[in-house]
Design a protein around this motif. Structure first.
Motif, short mmCIF file in Angstrom:
data_model
loop_
_atom_site.label_atom_id
_atom_site.label_comp_id
_atom_site.label_asym_id
_atom_site.label_seq_id
_atom_site.Cartn_x
_atom_site.Cartn_y
_atom_site.Cartn_z
N LEU A 69 -115.23 122.86 -27.60
CA LEU A 69 -115.79 122.49 -26.30
C LEU A 69 -117.30 122.32 -26.37
N GLU A 70 -117.95 123.11 -27.23
CA GLU A 70 -119.39 122.96 -27.44
C GLU A 70 -119.72 121.56 -27.93
N VAL A 71 -118.93 121.08 -28.89
CA VAL A 71 -119.15 119.73 -29.45
C VAL A 71 -119.05 118.69 -28.34
N ILE A 72 -118.04 118.81 -27.50
CA ILE A 72 -117.86 117.87 -26.39
C ILE A 72 -119.03 117.93 -25.42
N GLY A 73 -119.46 119.15 -25.09
CA GLY A 73 -120.57 119.33 -24.17
C GLY A 73 -121.86 118.73 -24.70
N TYR A 74 -122.17 118.97 -25.97
CA TYR A 74 -123.38 118.42 -26.58
C TYR A 74 -123.32 116.89 -26.63
N THR A 75 -122.15 116.34 -26.88
CA THR A 75 -121.99 114.88 -26.95
C THR A 75 -122.30 114.24 -25.60
N ILE A 76 -121.74 114.82 -24.54
CA ILE A 76 -121.97 114.28 -23.18
C ILE A 76 -123.43 114.41 -22.79
N ARG A 122 -106.79 116.47 -31.60
CA ARG A 122 -108.04 116.66 -30.85
C ARG A 122 -109.23 116.11 -31.62
N ALA A 123 -109.25 116.38 -32.92
CA ALA A 123 -110.36 115.91 -33.76
C ALA A 123 -110.40 114.39 -33.84
N CYS A 127 -113.29 111.69 -32.43
CA CYS A 127 -113.91 110.68 -33.30
C CYS A 127 -113.74 109.27 -32.73
N ALA A 128 -112.66 109.04 -31.98
CA ALA A 128 -112.41 107.72 -31.41
C ALA A 128 -113.23 107.47 -30.15
N VAL A 129 -113.44 108.52 -29.36
CA VAL A 129 -114.09 108.36 -28.05
C VAL A 129 -115.60 108.59 -28.10
N ALA A 130 -116.05 109.52 -28.95
CA ALA A 130 -117.47 109.90 -28.97
C ALA A 130 -118.44 108.73 -29.17
N PRO A 131 -118.19 107.81 -30.14
CA PRO A 131 -119.14 106.70 -30.32
C PRO A 131 -119.34 105.86 -29.06
#
Length: 235
Positions: A69-76, A122-123, A127-131
């Motif tokens: 969840l940290e990774v998702i939060g930092y990405t946003i 999830r991983a 990887c598909a959505v983050a970019p």
């Protein structure tokens, strides 16, 4: 005289006149300096945690979901700040924290073998959505909604770890240094956000960070086991 967006002319002018810079001159400069200090410190904030896992080859007591969840939060957060064109001193730490958070999750996956299918899904989904999110290629309304949700994401990223610590009465392989830097960074970011007149939601996110990181830090102190005294050798 400006360096990295910091105006030193006011402060230097006051000092040359033998006077201390006034509050309106000094506070913005301090805020900028602290902002860059946070960015500099963020380059190594998760390194102690990564090294501790590698040293002990264990992820005992760590919540995988919390770090995901940290990774998702930092990405946003990073994507939103880039999209809004905020100064680097106001969000630069997110770039370094995101890179380290991804490495940390990868290390946790490695020492959590076997990794389940749901984890891989999830991983791959990230990887598909983050970019697309980082490029800002999504609807502006959706972007605002995502940013509004990131505070809840960071909150729920801490809750599983806090609960795991409480349930186990132990903080496992959590790094005190990493948690301390997270707490200190959140404290400083509250000040800089207020000084930079950031939106209330940004200040709220920093306050949530102070509370949750402070809770985990206090758990590390409370649940820390005293070192066993070395037994004397029998002659």
């Amino acid at each position: 005289m400006q360096i990295f967006g910091m105006d030193f002319s006011c402060a230097l002018g006051s000092l040359q006149d033998g006077k201390l810079p006034d509050k309106d001159c000094l506070l913005p400069l301090i805020s900028k300096l602290l902002g860059y200090c946070i960015v500099a410190a963020s380059t190594t904030v998760k390194l102690p945690q990564i090294l501790k896992i590698l040293k002990h080859q264990s992820v005992r007591g760590l919540s995988v979901v919390a770090f995901e969840l940290e990774v998702i939060g930092y990405t946003i957060a990073l994507a939103y700040c880039l999209h809004k064109g905020l100064p680097f001193s106001a969000f630069g730490e997110y770039a370094f924290l995101l890179i380290q958070a991804i490495i940390l999750v990868a290390v946790i996956y490695y020492y959590s073998q076997p990794v389940g299918i749901k984890t891989w899904i999830r991983a791959l989904l990230y990887c598909a959505v983050a970019p697309t999110i980082l490029a800002g290629q999504i609807d502006p309304m959706l972007f605002e909604a995502l940013y509004a949700s990131q505070h809840a994401i960071f909150l729920f990223a801490r809750i599983p770890q806090i609960w795991a610590n409480f349930s186990n009465k132990s903080t496992g392989e959590l790094s005190f240094l990493t948690c301390f830097m997270n707490f200190g960074g959140s404290m400083v970011r509250v000040f800089t956000s207020i000084q930079e007149k950031a939106p209330t939601s940004v200040v709220l996110g920093s306050v949530i960070g102070v509370i949750t990181n402070g809770t985990i830090l206090s758990q590390i102190i409370i649940y820390q086991k005293p070192r066993a005294k070395k037994e004397k050798k029998v002659q």
